[in-house]
Motif scaffolding. Structure first.
Motif, mmCIF file in Angstrom:
data_model
loop_
_atom_site.group_PDB
_atom_site.id
_atom_site.type_symbol
_atom_site.label_atom_id
_atom_site.label_comp_id
_atom_site.label_asym_id
_atom_site.label_seq_id
_atom_site.Cartn_x
_atom_site.Cartn_y
_atom_site.Cartn_z
ATOM 1 N N LYS A 125 -6.473 -4.128 1.231
ATOM 2 C CA LYS A 125 -7.199 -5.236 1.854
ATOM 3 C C LYS A 125 -6.456 -6.556 1.658
ATOM 4 O O LYS A 125 -6.460 -7.418 2.541
ATOM 5 C CB LYS A 125 -8.619 -5.319 1.282
ATOM 6 C CG LYS A 125 -9.535 -4.204 1.748
ATOM 7 C CD LYS A 125 -10.920 -4.325 1.134
ATOM 8 C CE LYS A 125 -11.852 -3.235 1.639
ATOM 9 N NZ LYS A 125 -13.200 -3.304 0.997
ATOM 10 N N GLU A 126 -5.820 -6.726 0.514
ATOM 11 C CA GLU A 126 -5.023 -7.927 0.273
ATOM 12 C C GLU A 126 -3.868 -8.022 1.273
ATOM 13 O O GLU A 126 -3.507 -9.116 1.722
ATOM 14 C CB GLU A 126 -4.460 -7.917 -1.148
ATOM 15 C CG GLU A 126 -5.479 -8.086 -2.250
ATOM 16 C CD GLU A 126 -4.825 -8.033 -3.622
ATOM 17 O OE1 GLU A 126 -3.587 -8.178 -3.700
ATOM 18 O OE2 GLU A 126 -5.544 -7.831 -4.620
ATOM 19 N N LEU A 127 -3.301 -6.876 1.615
ATOM 20 C CA LEU A 127 -2.162 -6.866 2.530
ATOM 21 C C LEU A 127 -2.557 -7.323 3.927
ATOM 22 O O LEU A 127 -1.741 -7.884 4.661
ATOM 23 C CB LEU A 127 -1.537 -5.466 2.583
ATOM 24 C CG LEU A 127 -1.044 -4.901 1.239
ATOM 25 C CD1 LEU A 127 -0.357 -3.564 1.455
ATOM 26 C CD2 LEU A 127 -0.114 -5.884 0.538
ATOM 27 N N VAL A 128 -3.803 -7.089 4.312
ATOM 28 C CA VAL A 128 -4.279 -7.541 5.618
ATOM 29 C C VAL A 128 -4.200 -9.059 5.704
ATOM 30 O O VAL A 128 -3.710 -9.622 6.696
ATOM 31 C CB VAL A 128 -5.722 -7.055 5.871
ATOM 32 C CG1 VAL A 128 -6.276 -7.666 7.155
ATOM 33 C CG2 VAL A 128 -5.770 -5.533 5.942
ATOM 34 N N LYS A 129 -4.673 -9.754 4.676
ATOM 35 C CA LYS A 129 -4.639 -11.216 4.642
ATOM 36 C C LYS A 129 -3.212 -11.731 4.666
ATOM 37 O O LYS A 129 -2.883 -12.678 5.405
ATOM 38 C CB LYS A 129 -5.369 -11.709 3.387
ATOM 39 C CG LYS A 129 -5.287 -13.216 3.158
ATOM 40 C CD LYS A 129 -5.928 -14.015 4.279
ATOM 41 C CE LYS A 129 -5.923 -15.503 3.947
ATOM 42 N NZ LYS A 129 -6.465 -16.327 5.065
ATOM 43 N N LYS A 130 -2.332 -11.103 3.885
ATOM 44 C CA LYS A 130 -0.947 -11.558 3.848
ATOM 45 C C LYS A 130 -0.235 -11.309 5.176
ATOM 46 O O LYS A 130 0.628 -12.096 5.588
ATOM 47 C CB LYS A 130 -0.206 -10.885 2.691
ATOM 48 C CG LYS A 130 -0.618 -11.427 1.334
ATOM 49 C CD LYS A 130 0.121 -10.763 0.197
ATOM 50 C CE LYS A 130 -0.333 -11.352 -1.131
ATOM 51 N NZ LYS A 130 0.270 -10.667 -2.293
ATOM 52 N N THR A 131 -0.608 -10.244 5.840
ATOM 53 C CA THR A 131 -0.039 -9.983 7.165
ATOM 54 C C THR A 131 -0.415 -11.092 8.132
ATOM 55 O O THR A 131 0.414 -11.541 8.948
ATOM 56 C CB THR A 131 -0.525 -8.625 7.695
ATOM 57 O OG1 THR A 131 -0.017 -7.584 6.857
ATOM 58 C CG2 THR A 131 -0.045 -8.388 9.117
#
Length: 429
Positions: free
Chosen positions: A327-333
Motif C-alpha cells: 500500500k505504501e508503494l501505491v502512494k510513492k508511485t
C-alpha cells in the motif's frame, strides 16, 4: 585518506578493466550507504536513485537484515554450503513459501543457480529446452536478459551482442508490445508465425519476456498483451518464462510484476533484490512438472548464498507478510508519476515510460538524458539512463525511500533538467 581516492591517477585508472561502466558517469568513490543515501570518500552525501540497478529495493544496510546477518556470522553460521541442506536455506524457503508463493497460488519449486541474473536465465532456458525437447526460444525486441552466451542470444541490444564475438543462436526475435506502434497488436504476428508451418519459425521451447523492459528503455507491456502471449505459449506447447530479475521484488508495486495480469508463468527468473540486502543471489521458480534437471545438471560452486538466505528471509517477513508495504508503494508511485510528468512536460515530444516505481521519461536523445543525469549527479543525486540509445532518464529509487527524501531527489531531477534545457536554449541563440 588513501592517496588513491583523491589523486587523478587512481588505482581504478591504473588497474580496473575498461569493461567498467557505471563509474564512468558516476565517478565518486563511495565508502558507505544507509537507507537511500550514499556517502563518498570526501564526505559528500548523495541520494541514491539507482539502487544497485534495482538490487537494493529495500535500501542500503537495512538495520533488521544487517542485525540478522551480523548475528549469523558472529555465531559461526555457515558462509558457504554448496547446495547442502542448511538451516538458513530452510528458513528462507519456509518464509518464501508462506508469504510469497502460497498467497499467490503458486506451486513452483525453487532452483538456486549461480548468483547472477544471467545464470538464472541460462538455467531457465535449459529447463524449457529439456522439458519440451525443443530448442528455439522466442524473445522480444529490446529485451535484456544478461550477457552470458545463452542469455545474450535472447538479449536485443546490438552493442552487448557484439561483445560476444561469435554467432548467437537458438532464439527467434518477435516485436514487443508497442514496438511497431501503439495500434499494432504484435501478438497477432506471433500467433500467425507459430501457426504457419512455412513461417520459418521453429516451434519454441519457451516464450520469454519482461513485463517491463528495464534496460530496454522501460517499455511496459499491457496486461492484455502479456495474457495473450501466455495463451499463445500454452496453445503451442511452449513454456512461458517471465524474467522478473529487475521488475520483481516490489519494483512495479507488487512482489511479482505479473501479479495483476491473470497469468501463471511456468518459469520465473529472479535475482537483484531477491536477497534483500544487495548480496548476490539468483533463483528460478519452476512448476513441478517442468522441474526436469538431473542432479548437478545445472550447477555452480556458489549456488545458494547462505548469507543471502539470512537477509532474504528477513526482507520477506518484514515487507511481505501483509499488504502494508504494498500500500505504501501505491502512494510513492503517485508521487513519482506526478514528478515525471513535470519532466515530460518540459521536453517537446517526451514520453512517460514504465510502471510502478520503475518509471522514467524518454527525453528523445541519449545526449539530453545523459546531460540531465550528469547535472543531477553534480547536485547530489545518483541516477542513470536506459534504452537503446540511453534516451530514458530512469528512476530506480529504493522502495523504502522516505517521502521527504524521495520528493527532494525528484526535485533535483527537475532542477537538473531545467538547468540543462536553459543552457541548450542559450547556446542555440
Amino acid at each position: 585518506m588513501p592517496k588513491d581516492m583523491t589523486h587523478t591517477d587512481t588505482i581504478f585508472d591504473r588497474r580496473e578493466s575498461a569493461a567498467a561502466s557505471y563509474c564512468r558517469s558516476i565517478p565518486a568513490t563511495f565508502v558507505s550507504g544507509s537507507g537511500s543515501e550514499l556517502t563518498d570518500a570526501e564526505g559528500k552525501t548523495y541520494i541514491d536513485f539507482l539502487a544497485g540497478c534495482s538490487s537494493l529495493n529495500y535500501g542500503h544496510n537495512d538495520p533488521d537484515m544487517k542485525a540478522a546477518l551480523i548475528e549469523h556470522i558472529s555465531n559461526d553460521g555457515l558462509a558457504h554450503g554448496l547446495d547442502l541442506h542448511t538451516g538458513t536455506k530452510a528458513d528462507f524457503l519456509s518464509a518464501f513459501e508462506e508469504h510469497i508463493l502460497k498467497p499467490r497460488g503458486m506451486d513452483h519449486r525453487v532452483m538456486f543457480t549461480g548468483p547472477t541474473g544471467a545464470n538464472a536465465v541460462e538455467a531457465a532456458m535449459k529447463l524449457a529446452r529439456k522439458a519440451t525437447g525443443r530448442t528455439n526460444i522466442i524473445a522480444f525486441t529490446n529485451g535484456f536478459h544478461g550477457v552470458t552466451a545463452g542469455a545474450l542470444a535472447a538479449t536485443g541490444n546490438g552493442y552487448h551482442r557484439g561483445g560476444m564475438g561469435t554467432p548467437l543462436n537458438g532464439v527467434t526475435r518477435m516485436p514487443y508490445d508497442g514496438y511497431l506502434g501503439a495500434d499494432w497488436d504484435s501478438t497477432a504476428y506471433l500467433e500467425k508465425a507459430l501457426s504457419d508451418g512455412s513461417s520459418g519459425v521453429d516451434a519454441p521451447a519457451a516464450i520469454m519476456l519482461e513485463t517491463v523492459q528495464g534496460e530496454g528503455g522501460l517499455n511496459a507491456a499491457r496486461a492484455d498483451w502479456v495474457k495473450k502471449v501466455a495463451e499463445i505459449a500454452r496453445k503451442h506447447g511452449a513454456l512461458l518464462i517471465v524474467d522478473d530479475i529487475q521488475a520483481g521484488c516490489g519494483r512495479t508495486g507488487t512482489f511479482f510484476s505479473f501479479e495483476k495480469m491473470d497469468i501463471q508463468p511456468d518459469i520465473v527468473t529472479m535475482a537483484k533484490s531477491a536477497s534483500g540486502f544487495g548480496l548476490p543471489m539468483a533463483m528460478v521458480l519452476v512448476r513441478p512438472e517442468h522441474d526436469v534437471m538431473g542432479p548437478a545438471e545445472h550447477n555452480g560452486t556458489f549456488r545458494g548464498n547462505t548469507h543471502a538466505f539470512v537477509t532474504a528471509r528477513v526482507a520477506i517477513e518484514k515487507f511481505w507478510k501483509d499488504d502494508a508495504f504494498q500500500k505504501e508503494l501505491v502512494k510513492k508511485t503517485e508521487i513519482l508519476t506526478e514528478a515525471l510528468q513535470q519532466l515530460a512536460d518540459m521536453v517537446p515530444n517526451a514520453r512517460m515510460k514504465g510502471r510502478g516505481l520503475m518509471q522514467g521519461v524518454d527525453v528523445g536523445s541519449g545526449e539530453l538524458a545523459g546531460a540531465i543525469c550528469k547535472r543531477a549527479y553534480q547536485k547530489g543525486l545518483v541516477i542513470e539512463t536506459s534504452g537503446p540509445e540511453d534516451e530514458v532518464v530512469k528512476v530506480l529509487a529504493p522502495l523504502t525511500t522516505p517521502e521527504k527524501t524521495f520528493r527532494h531527489g525528484l526535485n533535483i531531477v527537475l532542477d537538473a533538467a531545467r538547468d540543462v534545457l536553459v543552457e541548450q536554449k542559450t547556446a542555440a541563440e
